[in-house]
Design a protein around this motif. Sequence first.
Motif, PDB file in Angstrom:
ATOM      1  N   ARG A 261       0.361  18.552   8.849  1.00 46.64           N
ATOM      2  CA  ARG A 261      -0.575  18.482   7.738  1.00 46.64           C
ATOM      3  C   ARG A 261      -0.233  19.469   6.632  1.00 46.64           C
ATOM      4  N   SER A 262      -0.276  18.972   5.383  1.00 43.31           N
ATOM      5  CA  SER A 262      -0.653  17.597   5.108  1.00 43.31           C
ATOM      6  C   SER A 262       0.507  16.890   4.430  1.00 43.31           C
ATOM      7  N   MET A 263       0.950  15.809   5.040  1.00 40.82           N
ATOM      8  CA  MET A 263       1.947  14.963   4.406  1.00 40.82           C
ATOM      9  C   MET A 263       1.277  14.115   3.331  1.00 40.82           C
ATOM     10  N   SER A 264       2.039  13.730   2.319  1.00 35.81           N
ATOM     11  CA  SER A 264       1.472  12.902   1.260  1.00 35.81           C
ATOM     12  C   SER A 264       1.494  11.438   1.687  1.00 35.81           C
ATOM     13  N   PRO A 265       0.599  10.615   1.131  1.00 32.82           N
ATOM     14  CA  PRO A 265       0.643   9.176   1.429  1.00 32.82           C
ATOM     15  C   PRO A 265       1.994   8.561   1.094  1.00 32.82           C
ATOM     16  N   GLU A 266       2.627   9.047   0.027  1.00 29.93           N
ATOM     17  CA  GLU A 266       3.933   8.521  -0.364  1.00 29.93           C
ATOM     18  C   GLU A 266       4.999   8.841   0.684  1.00 29.93           C
ATOM     19  N   GLN A 267       4.950  10.055   1.241  1.00 31.43           N
ATOM     20  CA  GLN A 267       5.894  10.414   2.295  1.00 31.43           C
ATOM     21  C   GLN A 267       5.705   9.546   3.533  1.00 31.43           C
ATOM     22  N   ILE A 268       4.464   9.342   3.907  1.00 29.81           N
ATOM     23  CA  ILE A 268       4.176   8.540   5.095  1.00 29.81           C
ATOM     24  C   ILE A 268       4.695   7.121   4.906  1.00 29.81           C
ATOM     25  N   GLN A 269       4.464   6.559   3.723  1.00 26.99           N
ATOM     26  CA  GLN A 269       4.962   5.220   3.431  1.00 26.99           C
ATOM     27  C   GLN A 269       6.489   5.181   3.490  1.00 26.99           C
ATOM     28  N   LYS A 270       7.123   6.156   2.881  1.00 24.09           N
ATOM     29  CA  LYS A 270       8.592   6.221   2.850  1.00 24.09           C
ATOM     30  C   LYS A 270       9.163   6.335   4.255  1.00 24.09           C
ATOM     31  N   TYR A 271       8.599   7.242   5.053  1.00 21.67           N
ATOM     32  CA  TYR A 271       9.142   7.465   6.386  1.00 21.67           C
ATOM     33  C   TYR A 271       8.826   6.308   7.336  1.00 21.67           C
ATOM     34  N   SER A 272       7.806   5.521   7.006  1.00 22.27           N
ATOM     35  CA  SER A 272       7.488   4.345   7.816  1.00 22.27           C
ATOM     36  C   SER A 272       8.484   3.215   7.575  1.00 22.27           C
ATOM     37  N   VAL A 273       8.896   3.058   6.316  1.00 27.91           N
ATOM     38  CA  VAL A 273       9.731   1.913   5.940  1.00 27.91           C
ATOM     39  C   VAL A 273      11.214   2.260   5.996  1.00 27.91           C
ATOM     40  N   THR A 274      11.581   3.367   5.346  1.00 26.79           N
ATOM     41  CA  THR A 274      13.000   3.763   5.299  1.00 26.79           C
ATOM     42  C   THR A 274      13.114   5.245   5.637  1.00 26.79           C
ATOM     43  N   ALA A 309     -28.325   6.737  -5.577  1.00 22.41           N
ATOM     44  CA  ALA A 309     -27.642   5.933  -6.590  1.00 22.41           C
ATOM     45  C   ALA A 309     -26.126   6.105  -6.488  1.00 22.41           C
ATOM     46  N   MET A 310     -25.676   7.324  -6.214  1.00 26.82           N
ATOM     47  CA  MET A 310     -24.248   7.541  -6.016  1.00 26.82           C
ATOM     48  C   MET A 310     -23.750   6.754  -4.804  1.00 26.82           C
ATOM     49  N   ALA A 311     -24.544   6.773  -3.730  1.00 26.82           N
ATOM     50  CA  ALA A 311     -24.172   6.027  -2.525  1.00 26.82           C
ATOM     51  C   ALA A 311     -24.088   4.529  -2.805  1.00 26.82           C
ATOM     52  N   ALA A 312     -24.880   4.066  -3.749  1.00 28.17           N
ATOM     53  CA  ALA A 312     -24.930   2.631  -4.046  1.00 28.17           C
ATOM     54  C   ALA A 312     -23.758   2.150  -4.886  1.00 28.17           C
ATOM     55  N   VAL A 313     -23.058   3.066  -5.581  1.00 27.58           N
ATOM     56  CA  VAL A 313     -21.989   2.611  -6.477  1.00 27.58           C
ATOM     57  C   VAL A 313     -20.587   3.024  -6.043  1.00 27.58           C
ATOM     58  N   VAL A 314     -20.472   4.004  -5.144  1.00 27.49           N
ATOM     59  CA  VAL A 314     -19.135   4.427  -4.720  1.00 27.49           C
ATOM     60  C   VAL A 314     -18.455   3.297  -3.950  1.00 27.49           C
ATOM     61  N   ASP A 315     -17.246   2.973  -4.374  1.00 33.78           N
ATOM     62  CA  ASP A 315     -16.460   1.914  -3.735  1.00 33.78           C
ATOM     63  C   ASP A 315     -15.456   2.573  -2.796  1.00 33.78           C
ATOM     64  N   ARG A 316     -15.845   2.708  -1.542  1.00 33.37           N
ATOM     65  CA  ARG A 316     -15.002   3.397  -0.563  1.00 33.37           C
ATOM     66  C   ARG A 316     -13.693   2.660  -0.298  1.00 33.37           C
ATOM     67  N   GLY A 317     -13.763   1.328  -0.256  1.00 30.65           N
ATOM     68  CA  GLY A 317     -12.563   0.547   0.012  1.00 30.65           C
ATOM     69  C   GLY A 317     -11.496   0.762  -1.043  1.00 30.65           C
ATOM     70  N   LYS A 322      -6.411   2.827  -2.800  1.00 29.38           N
ATOM     71  CA  LYS A 322      -5.639   3.273  -3.965  1.00 29.38           C
ATOM     72  C   LYS A 322      -4.986   4.632  -3.757  1.00 29.38           C
ATOM     73  N   VAL A 323      -5.609   5.475  -2.942  1.00 24.49           N
ATOM     74  CA  VAL A 323      -5.070   6.826  -2.756  1.00 24.49           C
ATOM     75  C   VAL A 323      -4.275   6.949  -1.461  1.00 24.49           C
ATOM     76  N   TYR A 324      -4.808   6.386  -0.391  1.00 23.47           N
ATOM     77  CA  TYR A 324      -4.236   6.661   0.926  1.00 23.47           C
ATOM     78  C   TYR A 324      -3.641   5.437   1.623  1.00 23.47           C
ATOM     79  N   GLY A 325      -3.785   4.266   1.031  1.00 27.62           N
ATOM     80  CA  GLY A 325      -3.182   3.079   1.605  1.00 27.62           C
ATOM     81  C   GLY A 325      -3.670   2.813   3.021  1.00 27.62           C
ATOM     82  N   ALA A 326      -2.730   2.500   3.891  1.00 26.36           N
ATOM     83  CA  ALA A 326      -3.070   2.151   5.272  1.00 26.36           C
ATOM     84  C   ALA A 326      -3.422   3.362   6.124  1.00 26.36           C
ATOM     85  N   THR A 327      -3.333   4.567   5.566  1.00 29.48           N
ATOM     86  CA  THR A 327      -3.592   5.774   6.358  1.00 29.48           C
ATOM     87  C   THR A 327      -5.068   6.155   6.378  1.00 29.48           C
TER      88      THR A 327
END
Length: 534
Positions: A261-274, A309-317, A322-327
């Motif tokens: 910790r903490s690896m970046s999402p980009e590193q994880i993607q890179k090391y997963s594929v190539t 109201a904040m709970a009603a509008v935050v789009d968790r998905g 967008k930030v962490y992908g499949a992680t």
Amino acid sequence: MNRKTLVLLPAVVGLLAPVLAACGGAGSGGDGGKAIVVGTTDQFVVTKDAPAPFDPAYAYDTGAWNVLRQTVQMLVHVPRGGGEPVPDAASSCSFTDKENESYRCKLRSGLKFADGSKLTAADVHYSIQRVLNIKDDNGPVALLDNIDTMETKGDDEIVFHLKTPDATFPYKLATPAAAIVQKDKYQPKKLRGGFEVDGSGPYTLKAEYKGDQVVKAVFSKNPHYKGDLKVNHDKVELRSFPDADSMGTELESGKIDMMTRSMSPEQIQKYSVTPPKNVNLVEMPGLEIRYLGFNTNDPSVKNKAVRQAMAAVVDRGALASKVYGATAEPLYSLIPTSIAGHTNSFFNKYGEPSKQKAAGILKAANIPTPVKLTLNYTGDHYGPGTAKEFSILRDQLNATGLFATTLKATDWPKYRPAQKAGEYAVYGLGWFPDFPDPDNYVAPFLGRDNFLNSPYSNVEVRNTLIPESRVAADRNQASKPFEKIQDIVANDVPVLPLWQGKQYVAARSDITGTEWALNSSADLQLWELGRGVK
């Protein structure tokens, strides 16, 4: 161990098998040889606000605990694959009553601290009483505050009498909050400043630092260690890096052997594929969550309608993808989906993100819009995705026209004390569980002496539901109070859960034991590492 102690949650069992994302070499761990070098972006700094980062009475963050777990010893520890705690400094531990209010441990014979001095039950009593006496605002005292009295019997037995039943107590004794320390090196009512640690764990520590910051922690095998852990290598170094990219460059060049910790999402993607040559990525079970916390006394968020109201509008998905992908995946409760007792309370109450629903909540409460807010976050503690995450959160809120949100980033050494002092109305934090039980996603946020120092208090949660949840030794039987707690949190919104994540390590192909380097609670287990054959 007596079956009255906490049992492994069935919902967690399936998480405990690490996944290799690239093929690696075989070979035994072995011992000796040159140091295994592990990289981390955790920073260890002494400041006026954080004077004792490695004192068990003060330390209460994952990075510091990962140092302490290598060097101090507890009566029990959680085994590598999870499950109920097993003896470490102890030879046996069990509840002695049906109510789970009296817990007895017998120590191993011949225990010694790393300097060769004798370790007895009196040292255990002293160490835990010291945490209770110091009661540091930043520390882990809440994990031990259910202890009523302790009694020692000779040099090798200690009994804990609890104020109320608590089937999770063995897990709490497995944390560094219950670390055994030496009386002559740790004063009874004063923190030990600096970077020295003295204990009876598998390794000793020598910290190398520049100014007020550790650059390298050198762990050497403790010849006096007597416990349940098998130490696979004589020396391991933990090196701090300013960011994930510089840490990755050192791994790929072979200057370090593993990074965590903490690896970046980009590193994880890179090391997963190539993956780079001779580098393996290991995906591990993770129970980390991220959330927004609120100072419910602050005028800007004191009315729970603002928080709802904040709970009603935050789009968790969208935030997670967008930030962490499949992680990472969206989280609709304080309790993760993989822990027994989880319910999607926030989704059940608010549904899909809705500007109309949020506007209706604010209008019904006569709150003028746009509501002005500052989202506070720390940019140097949870990894490189945090800044992007909070930019997206700001944009989601502001896009509704109901909020006028700005961002403020603060480095961790200043951030955490300021948050505890109530200086932030809205703030982002992460939680790596002390142990994998729903209690540890509830009590630290909603109980007495809570981790957040939150002014929010719900009498039913604190005085009835949390104590009720701790009675059952079979933790599946504790689901009903936890379900009710989650519904109360979704209605009152003292915290707003965002996402839960996986965890990864990347290592050179000659390093063995990487699949056990982290457990599901993100505890670093350096003793599992060895050097094999490429």
